[in-house]
Scaffold this motif. Structure first.
Motif, mmCIF file in Angstrom:
data_model
loop_
_atom_site.group_PDB
_atom_site.id
_atom_site.type_symbol
_atom_site.label_atom_id
_atom_site.label_comp_id
_atom_site.label_asym_id
_atom_site.label_seq_id
_atom_site.Cartn_x
_atom_site.Cartn_y
_atom_site.Cartn_z
ATOM 1 N N THR A 68 -0.518 -0.943 -1.928
ATOM 2 C CA THR A 68 -1.697 -0.091 -1.942
ATOM 3 C C THR A 68 -1.217 1.305 -2.316
ATOM 4 O O THR A 68 -0.269 1.812 -1.715
ATOM 5 C CB THR A 68 -2.372 -0.070 -0.562
ATOM 6 N N ILE A 69 -1.845 1.902 -3.309
ATOM 7 C CA ILE A 69 -1.464 3.245 -3.755
ATOM 8 C C ILE A 69 -2.454 4.248 -3.170
ATOM 9 O O ILE A 69 -3.642 4.199 -3.466
ATOM 10 C CB ILE A 69 -1.469 3.337 -5.296
ATOM 11 N N ALA A 82 -9.298 2.768 -1.414
ATOM 12 C CA ALA A 82 -7.912 2.965 -1.028
ATOM 13 C C ALA A 82 -7.246 1.647 -0.667
ATOM 14 O O ALA A 82 -6.031 1.556 -0.684
ATOM 15 C CB ALA A 82 -7.820 3.938 0.144
ATOM 16 N N LEU A 83 -8.018 0.629 -0.362
ATOM 17 C CA LEU A 83 -7.456 -0.644 0.049
ATOM 18 C C LEU A 83 -7.117 -1.567 -1.115
ATOM 19 O O LEU A 83 -6.593 -2.644 -0.910
ATOM 20 C CB LEU A 83 -8.415 -1.358 1.015
ATOM 21 N N ARG A 84 -7.395 -1.159 -2.342
ATOM 22 C CA ARG A 84 -7.050 -1.990 -3.496
ATOM 23 C C ARG A 84 -5.535 -2.110 -3.590
ATOM 24 O O ARG A 84 -4.808 -1.133 -3.461
ATOM 25 C CB ARG A 84 -7.599 -1.362 -4.765
ATOM 26 N N ILE A 120 2.942 4.721 -1.410
ATOM 27 C CA ILE A 120 2.440 3.475 -0.836
ATOM 28 C C ILE A 120 2.367 3.510 0.687
ATOM 29 O O ILE A 120 1.833 2.596 1.300
ATOM 30 C CB ILE A 120 3.264 2.261 -1.305
ATOM 31 N N ASP A 121 2.902 4.546 1.289
ATOM 32 C CA ASP A 121 2.834 4.753 2.741
ATOM 33 C C ASP A 121 3.397 6.139 3.016
ATOM 34 O O ASP A 121 3.895 6.799 2.109
ATOM 35 C CB ASP A 121 3.630 3.671 3.486
ATOM 36 N N ASP A 122 3.354 6.574 4.255
ATOM 37 C CA ASP A 122 3.870 7.894 4.598
ATOM 38 C C ASP A 122 5.347 7.986 4.231
ATOM 39 O O ASP A 122 6.171 7.219 4.738
ATOM 40 C CB ASP A 122 3.693 8.172 6.097
ATOM 41 N N VAL A 153 4.806 -1.181 -11.231
ATOM 42 C CA VAL A 153 3.554 -1.596 -10.596
ATOM 43 C C VAL A 153 2.502 -1.840 -11.683
ATOM 44 O O VAL A 153 2.281 -0.988 -12.545
ATOM 45 C CB VAL A 153 3.051 -0.527 -9.592
ATOM 46 N N ASN A 154 1.849 -2.982 -11.629
ATOM 47 C CA ASN A 154 0.852 -3.346 -12.634
ATOM 48 C C ASN A 154 -0.507 -2.734 -12.278
ATOM 49 O O ASN A 154 -1.353 -3.373 -11.672
ATOM 50 C CB ASN A 154 0.738 -4.863 -12.753
#
Length: 106
Positions: free
Chosen positions: A59-60, A24-26, A82-84, A93-94
């Protein structure tokens, strides 16, 4: 990782939770030279909550279908959480893929 996303990891075996947390941190690069609108939902009809600066990485956490958008990485109806309550069009996004690279949002 936000508190809501941590909850998704509870109830799993310890090793599995660590593996999921690490994946998840990618982060993924936003298209170069572009400022990307972050919206409150998966589509252009949702309010803009902020704008990502040029050179941003995201981060997705999950992805969901929404409004089709044409961007530097093609046309897509995929939106990246990408967040709440924050989504960006995947076409900016690549991710290295034309499809889903993360689980679908529930």
């Amino acid at each position: 990782m936000s508190v809501d996303h941590v909850g998704e990891l509870e109830g799993r075996a310890e090793g599995e939770a660590v593996t999921m947390a690490a994946s998840a941190l990618r982060s993924y690069a936003v298209a170069p030279g572009v400022r990307v609108n972050v919206r409150s939902g998966p589509g252009t009809g949702y309010a803009i909550v902020r704008v990502l600066p040029e050179g941003a990485r995201v981060t997705i956490f999950c992805q969901r279908p929404g409004t089709t958008v044409a961007g530097p990485y093609g046309s897509s109806n995929i939106w990246d959480n990408i967040d709440d309550g924050e989504y960006v069009a995947d076409a900016y996004v690549n991710t290295g893929s034309d499809g889903y690279v993360r689980p679908r949002c529930s």
